[in-house]
Design an enzyme around this catalytic site. Structure first.
Site, PDB file in Angstrom:
ATOM      1  N   THR A   1      -9.521   7.146   8.618  1.00 30.41           N
ATOM      2  CA  THR A   1     -10.002   7.955   7.503  1.00 30.41           C
ATOM      3  C   THR A   1     -11.040   8.986   7.925  1.00 30.41           C
ATOM      4  O   THR A   1     -11.732   8.810   8.928  1.00 30.41           O
ATOM      5  CB  THR A   1     -10.633   7.032   6.436  1.00 30.41           C
ATOM      6  OG1 THR A   1     -11.263   7.815   5.419  1.00 30.41           O
ATOM      7  CG2 THR A   1     -11.701   6.137   7.057  1.00 30.41           C
TER       8      THR A   1
ATOM      9  N   LYS B   1     -14.389   1.136   8.918  1.00 30.90           N
ATOM     10  CA  LYS B   1     -13.239   1.826   9.510  1.00 30.90           C
ATOM     11  C   LYS B   1     -13.575   2.340  10.909  1.00 30.90           C
ATOM     12  O   LYS B   1     -12.725   2.322  11.815  1.00 30.90           O
ATOM     13  CB  LYS B   1     -12.783   2.976   8.606  1.00 30.90           C
ATOM     14  CG  LYS B   1     -12.147   2.529   7.297  1.00 30.90           C
ATOM     15  CD  LYS B   1     -10.850   1.755   7.495  1.00 30.90           C
ATOM     16  CE  LYS B   1      -9.714   2.663   7.927  1.00 30.90           C
ATOM     17  NZ  LYS B   1      -8.411   1.938   8.022  1.00 30.90           N
TER      18      LYS B   1
ATOM     19  N   TYR C   1     -17.650   1.423   3.707  1.00 26.38           N
ATOM     20  CA  TYR C   1     -16.233   1.585   4.039  1.00 26.38           C
ATOM     21  C   TYR C   1     -16.069   2.385   5.323  1.00 26.38           C
ATOM     22  O   TYR C   1     -15.320   1.991   6.225  1.00 26.38           O
ATOM     23  CB  TYR C   1     -15.516   2.276   2.876  1.00 26.38           C
ATOM     24  CG  TYR C   1     -14.103   2.714   3.191  1.00 26.38           C
ATOM     25  CD1 TYR C   1     -13.082   1.783   3.358  1.00 26.38           C
ATOM     26  CD2 TYR C   1     -13.789   4.071   3.317  1.00 26.38           C
ATOM     27  CE1 TYR C   1     -11.789   2.184   3.642  1.00 26.38           C
ATOM     28  CE2 TYR C   1     -12.497   4.479   3.597  1.00 26.38           C
ATOM     29  CZ  TYR C   1     -11.505   3.540   3.762  1.00 26.38           C
ATOM     30  OH  TYR C   1     -10.224   3.947   4.050  1.00 26.38           O
TER      31      TYR C   1
ATOM     32  N   GLY D   1       0.815  -1.207   0.000  1.00 25.95           N
ATOM     33  CA  GLY D   1       0.000   0.000   0.000  1.00 25.95           C
ATOM     34  C   GLY D   1       0.849   1.258   0.000  1.00 25.95           C
ATOM     35  O   GLY D   1       2.072   1.209   0.222  1.00 25.95           O
TER      36      GLY D   1
ATOM     37  N   TYR E   1      -8.913  -2.677   3.860  1.00 23.93           N
ATOM     38  CA  TYR E   1      -9.767  -2.893   2.695  1.00 23.93           C
ATOM     39  C   TYR E   1     -10.157  -1.501   2.233  1.00 23.93           C
ATOM     40  O   TYR E   1     -10.894  -0.797   2.924  1.00 23.93           O
ATOM     41  CB  TYR E   1     -10.998  -3.697   3.116  1.00 23.93           C
ATOM     42  CG  TYR E   1     -11.970  -4.024   2.000  1.00 23.93           C
ATOM     43  CD1 TYR E   1     -12.147  -5.330   1.571  1.00 23.93           C
ATOM     44  CD2 TYR E   1     -12.739  -3.031   1.393  1.00 23.93           C
ATOM     45  CE1 TYR E   1     -13.059  -5.645   0.555  1.00 23.93           C
ATOM     46  CE2 TYR E   1     -13.638  -3.331   0.384  1.00 23.93           C
ATOM     47  CZ  TYR E   1     -13.797  -4.626  -0.028  1.00 23.93           C
ATOM     48  OH  TYR E   1     -14.690  -4.925  -1.020  1.00 23.93           O
TER      49      TYR E   1
END
Length: 283
Positions: free
Chosen positions: A96, A124, A120, A10, A56
């Site tokens: 995030t 998170k 998402y 990543g 992910y």
């Protein structure tokens, strides 16, 4: 300082490997879909600090694979945090701005209520909650609009499109801070060192590039710095529908990170220049 990193290919994980002598775990040695195995790796290691830079990140696909994303983004970091707490090891987790509603115009503060608007973001947030509940020394670093010379990101997409197009329509009503992965890695390493020296350091913090811009303005700056003649036209989010709802406001308030760790928000234009220099002969 012996650092164990979850993530290998990543953007942030790659930068961590470039900046420090670390042990980086890829999917072959630490599969985040198996949280217990991730915890076992920590228990068996001799590391001083653990950084989770894996996740992910397929935001749209997560709408159909929320259960899978929840294991990777929620259960795995929770298991890591418990394993770190058991051995007294500082743990840093990258998160995030998607944990927020994405509304308004003010930069998101750490104290603002969370309200993720897509799968998402929900997964998170589950990871954040699990890390905090583990009870050890931990830090959560929320960031946004990550870019680098590695992997897939907005900068590389714009450069690739500019090879065949001289005009592009880009969303102009989503505002945020593009954040160089190199600066995220640098911040995480500084936090790790400080947490080792002071067991009271940790908490949740924000780290986003300044100044805040739209995706359209970001694209314009990319083409300006790269000397590519591409005309950018701004369009509303409604004209670019995606399976997952995207936040209109991704601005981040980095006050607590600067106060607690003496880490200022990065100038993304400078970071962009470094990335473009690296990519100069590749795209």
């Amino acid at each position: 300082m012996r650092i164990l990193i979850f993530g290998k290919t990543g953007q942030v994980a790659t930068e961590l490997q470039l900046q420090a002598d670390v042990v980086a775990l890829g999917r072959d040695s630490a599969d985040l879909s198996d949280p217990a195995a991730c915890a076992a790796v920590i228990a068996a290691s001799d590391c001083d600090v653990v950084i989770n830079a894996a996740a992910y990140t397929a935001v749209d696909r997560a709408e159909q694979e929320e259960a899978v994303a929840h294991v990777i983004n929620g259960d795995a970091p929770t298991a890591m945090a418990h394993a770190c707490a058991a051995r007294g090891t500082p743990f840093i987790h990258i998160s995030t701005d998607y944990v927020f509603a994405g509304t308004g115009t003010d930069p998101w503060r750490v104290s603002d209520p969370v309200a993720p608007q897509n799968a998402y973001g929900r997964t998170k947030l589950a990871g954040e909650e699990g890390v905090r509940a583990a009870g050890g020394q931990s830090a959560i670093l929320r960031t946004s609009w990550v870019f680098s010379a590695h992997g897939n990101n907005f900068v590389k997409t714009m450069l690739r499109l500019s090879q065949t197009r001289d005009a592009l329509s880009v969303v102009a009503d989503q505002i945020g801070g593009p954040t160089p992965a190199a600066d995220i890695a640098k911040a995480a390493l500084s936090m790790a060192q400080q947490m080792l020296s002071d067991p009271n350091k940790g908490g949740t913090h924000h780290f986003g590039g300044t100044p805040a811009v739209s995706w359209a303005d970001f694209a314009t700056e990319i083409f300006t710095q790269a000397n590519r003649a591409v005309t950018v036209s701004g369009i509303p989010t409604a004209d670019y529908p995606t399976p997952a709802c995207r936040p209109l406001n991704s601005r981040m308030d980095g006050t607590t990170l600067e106060t607690d760790f003496n880490i200022a928000q990065p100038d993304w234009k400078t970071g962009l220049g470094c990335v473009l220099k690296t990519l100069e002969h590749t795209i």
